[in-house]
Design an enzyme around this catalytic site. Structure first.
Site, PDB file in Angstrom:
ATOM      1  CD  GLU A  53      46.945  77.753-138.666  1.00 45.20           C
ATOM      2  OE1 GLU A  53      46.572  78.940-138.628  1.00 45.20           O
ATOM      3  OE2 GLU A  53      48.146  77.421-138.501  1.00 45.20           O
ATOM      4  CB  CYS A  81      51.249  80.750-143.290  1.00 45.12           C
ATOM      5  SG  CYS A  81      51.494  78.960-143.220  1.00 45.12           S
ATOM      6  CB  CYS A  84      48.254  76.844-142.322  1.00 41.36           C
ATOM      7  SG  CYS A  84      49.646  76.440-141.239  1.00 41.36           S
TER       8      CYS A  84
END
Length: 154
Positions: A53, A81, A84
């Site tokens: 990302e 996560c 991101c």
């Protein structure tokens, strides 16, 4: 939607095949057109922030020549996560589509639960020692920023 997610999955496979990093891919789309695609490149770049990302956001921002991606959407092969997810917010992307869950990722060794627990304040065993220091000195650039007439707020 399927086509964009399929490309994110292809990116994930590409990263695996090239030994660039973990099995994650992402695609940024604007008005039905792919602006950027990427896969995890942590191993390739030795950069722990080179998640799919993040790499896709960097590429899209570079291609569009701006940091505001509010007219874009992102497709990720896995639930982003915390880093991101924050980057998606900083880029002002308003739609996120993801495939696998964080639990799926944890099962193959990509477990972010500790980070979520630290963020939520529920983790007792902290791995990073945090100390605030020199606040008054560090406020000086903030004061200058506040007075800057031509600043670009983001």
């Amino acid at each position: 939607m399927y086509d964009f997610m399929s490309i994110a999955i292809e990116e994930a496979f590409s990263g695996i095949k090239n030994n660039d990093g973990g099995p994650f891919g992402a695609v940024i789309v604007r008005n039905g057109e792919i602006i950027a695609k990427a896969h995890n490149e942590v191993i390739k770049t030795n950069d722990p922030t080179s998640h799919a990302e993040i790499v896709a956001i960097r590429r899209a921002s570079n291609i569009l020549g701006r940091f505001d991606l509010s007219d874009c959407e992102i497709y990720s092969s896995c639930e982003p996560c915390p880093m991101c997810f924050a980057a998606i917010h900083w880029a002002k992307i308003t739609k996120l589509y993801y495939g696998c869950t964080r639990e799926d990722a944890a099962k193959i060794g990509f477990d972010d639960q500790y980070i979520y627990d630290v963020i939520n304040g529920t983790e007792k065993n902290k791995k990073v020692q945090v100390t605030q220091t020199y606040r008054n000195l560090c406020l000086e650039p903030f004061k200058e920023w506040e007075l800057k007439i031509d600043r670009v707020q983001y």
